[in-house]
Every structure is written in C-alpha cells, then in structure tokens.
Design a protein around this motif. Structure first.
Motif, PDB file in Angstrom:
ATOM      1  N   GLU A 272       7.856   0.665 -32.014  1.00  8.20           N
ATOM      2  CA  GLU A 272       8.881  -0.253 -31.533  1.00  8.20           C
ATOM      3  C   GLU A 272       8.933  -0.356 -30.012  1.00  8.20           C
ATOM      4  OE1 GLU A 272      12.588   0.328 -33.515  1.00  8.20           O
ATOM      5  OE2 GLU A 272      11.602   0.656 -35.434  1.00  8.20           O
TER       6      GLU A 272
ATOM      7  N   THR B  31       7.588  -4.797 -28.577  1.00  7.13           N
ATOM      8  CA  THR B  31       8.258  -5.609 -29.578  1.00  7.13           C
ATOM      9  C   THR B  31       7.514  -6.918 -29.800  1.00  7.13           C
ATOM     10  OG1 THR B  31      10.356  -4.688 -28.814  1.00  7.13           O
ATOM     11  CG2 THR B  31      10.474  -6.671 -30.159  1.00  7.13           C
TER      12      THR B  31
ATOM     13  N   ALA C 245      10.173  -3.163 -25.192  1.00  7.70           N
ATOM     14  CA  ALA C 245      11.527  -2.931 -25.687  1.00  7.70           C
ATOM     15  C   ALA C 245      12.468  -2.649 -24.515  1.00  7.70           C
ATOM     16  CB  ALA C 245      11.535  -1.762 -26.666  1.00  7.70           C
TER      17      ALA C 245
END
Length: 173
Positions: A150, A153, A163
């Motif tokens: 993550e 992104t 992110a």
C-alpha cells in the motif's frame, strides 16, 4: 588507475601500467572521491580493487570510507540517500534496482501527486517508447521489495502515487 598515480605522483609502485603524474608536487596529497552505487557485491569488488591499488602505492596511501551520516529514522521508515543512491529500512539496505530506486525517489519527491504510466515513463525512464506495462511490473516488484503493497497507491484509471502516510524520508546533504 589514474587515481593511484594522482594520489602518489612519485611513488615507486612497481606496476608498469601505473605511471606517475610529474606535474604534481610529492608533498601535496590529492583526494579522490568515488561514489559507489549498486548491490553489495559490486561495492565490495570496487573497494577490493581500490585497496589493491593503495597497497601498491605504499604506506602513504589509504582508503577511507565516507559512510552516510546516521539519521534518526523511525522504526520501519525507509530512508533514501540520493547522493549514495541507497535505500535503508531499520539500518538495513534494500536491494533495489536502478529503476526501482529512481521510481521510489521520484514519487517521494512529488507527494500527493498522481502520475500516469506515460508520465512515469517520461520522468523516471527518460523515454516513452516502452509499453505502459513496464511501469506496472516495476511498481509490483518495488511493492514486493518494500514489503508494503500500500506504499505505492494505484489510482484506478489514472496511474500511481505515493501513499499520504508513506514512511519515507529523503536524506538531504
């Protein structure tokens, strides 16, 4: 090899492929700085070759390693050193390819911005005559190496961005 000749212009080193540089006074030392990027194996080979050259120069020569200054990084934070082209997490070096490092640095230097695959090809790769799928593959590999899927992104229909809460710091010198 010229670094040895410059560092010790009048040294009697006994190697025919190394010639002294006559224009430098013997008492004026010359410092040669070499930045070594890439994997640990490549760095070790270059350092071993430098040490061999310094040994051939004699007792007045030395190899000194200028290690990056220690910074107080939070646990799990990735620290990028653009000058040395290294990425560290918890004091351990991340083994990133040149393009993976460049991609991560570029996204870190442009927080909260979305970049299309074509824009990333232009800014990171330096050209656009590669397929857009190349960006996807590099992002996937980078996510795997960072062990944080993550961190980068996917903005569906647009491209990629870093992110907002990405634990990345860029070492400024």
């Amino acid at each position: 090899m010229s670094a040895l000749a410059i560092a010790h212009p009048r040294a009697n080193h006994g190697r025919p492929d190394l010639r002294p540089v006559p224009s430098l006074p013997a008492e004026d030392p010359v410092t040669v700085t070499i930045s070594i990027a890439g994997g640990a194996g490549g760095r070790d080979r270059v350092l071993a070759a430098l040490r061999e050259l310094v040994d051939a120069a004699g007792p007045g020569a030395a190899v000194e390693l200028d290690l990056p200054e220690r910074i107080d990084a939070k646990e799990g934070e990735i620290v990028l050193d653009p000058r040395a082209r290294t990425a560290l997490r918890d004091g351990r070096r991340l083994d990133l390819s040149r393009l993976e490092y460049d991609l991560l640095l570029f996204l870190t230097q442009h927080p909260r911005q979305v970049f299309s695959r074509t824009q990333l090809l232009t800014h990171v790769w330096g050209h656009r005559h590669t397929t857009n799928r190349t960006v996807d593959v590099h992002v996937s590999r980078l996510r795997t190496k960072l062990d944080d899927p993550e961190l980068i992104t996917t903005v569906y229909g647009l491209g990629y961005r870093l992110a907002d809460d990405a634990p990345i710091a860029v070492l400024e010198r």
